[in-house]
Design an enzyme around this catalytic site. Structure first.
Site, short mmCIF file in Angstrom:
data_model
loop_
_atom_site.label_atom_id
_atom_site.label_comp_id
_atom_site.label_asym_id
_atom_site.label_seq_id
_atom_site.Cartn_x
_atom_site.Cartn_y
_atom_site.Cartn_z
CB CYS A 163 108.52 76.32 38.90
SG CYS A 163 109.43 77.85 39.12
CB CYS A 177 107.82 80.11 35.77
SG CYS A 177 109.34 79.25 35.38
CD GLU A 178 111.46 83.04 29.96
OE1 GLU A 178 112.66 82.93 29.72
OE2 GLU A 178 110.79 84.02 29.58
CG HIS A 179 112.76 78.62 33.05
ND1 HIS A 179 113.35 79.31 34.07
CD2 HIS A 179 113.27 79.13 31.91
CE1 HIS A 179 114.20 80.19 33.57
NE2 HIS A 179 114.16 80.10 32.27
CG HIS A 180 109.36 74.76 35.48
ND1 HIS A 180 110.20 75.65 36.11
CD2 HIS A 180 110.08 73.63 35.28
CE1 HIS A 180 111.38 75.09 36.28
NE2 HIS A 180 111.33 73.86 35.79
CG HIS A 226 109.20 81.90 41.52
ND1 HIS A 226 109.34 82.25 40.20
CD2 HIS A 226 109.51 83.01 42.24
CE1 HIS A 226 109.73 83.52 40.13
NE2 HIS A 226 109.84 84.01 41.36
CD GLN A 285 110.74 87.75 41.41
OE1 GLN A 285 110.28 86.64 41.66
NE2 GLN A 285 111.13 88.56 42.37
#
Length: 186
Positions: free
Chosen positions: A148, A77-80, A146, A118
């Site tokens: 995250c 995940c590019e956020h976490h 996920h 995703q």
């Protein structure tokens, strides 16, 4: 850690910031192992569609749906920077050309092995398959868990995310889309 690879130096510094001793037995080689893991998990940045597909596009009179189900995928995940793990179902309706089956899985991997969300991953796979096959249509469904969402924040263990992208006849024709969806469920 002078002369260390920048990623290794950062991981060393993160371990210190967390209150750990990067020199203890279990952590001594962790910065190097983590760097190698990250390089593998993001190796899709060093691949491109042309190289992945190569010469694996073949002429064919096949004009019925081709489906590859349950292609496992692992991404970050590019956020976490935490993993999401799932499976991808891909279908296309040939238009005089078919693609080698392993190339479909390689396309999924190429995009999954990048920092992702995703939704974008689903779109990238669908558009790439349409591009290389010139198919009448493409459908892609991804189902994933996920970490995250499971390990932090809301901490929901049993939630799955499903995304889909339908292009060409899969978008325009309800019967084609329904056939794909029913075959994926079977």
């Amino acid at each position: 850690m002078s002369n260390a690879h920048p990623i290794e130096q950062h991981i060393h510094d993160i371990l210190l910031a967390l209150g750990e001793n990067p020199q203890r037995d279990g952590l001594r080689d962790t910065p190097k192992r983590h760097r190698k893991a990250l390089e593998h998990l993001t190796s899709g940045y060093h691949q491109n569609l042309t190289e992945i597909v190569g010469d694996a596009i073949f002429e064919s009179e096949m004009d019925e749906m081709v489906i590859v189900k349950n292609i496992e995928l692992y991404s970050l995940c590019e956020h976490h920077l935490l993993p999401f793990i799932g499976k991808c179902h891909v279908a296309y309706l040939p238009n005089g050309k078919i693609i080698g089956i392993s190339k479909i899985a390689r396309i999924v991997d190429m995009y999954a092995k990048r920092l992702q969300v995703q939704e974008n991953l689903t779109k990238q796979i669908a558009e790439s398959l349409l591009q290389v096959t010139d198919a009448k249509g493409v459908g892609v469904i991804i189902e994933a868990k996920h970490l995250c969402m499971m390990m932090r924040g809301v901490e929901k263990q049993n939630s799955d995310m499903t995304t889909s992208m339908m292009l060409g006849i899969f978008r325009r024709d309800d019967r084609t889309r329904s056939e794909f969806l029913s075959l994926v469920k079977s």
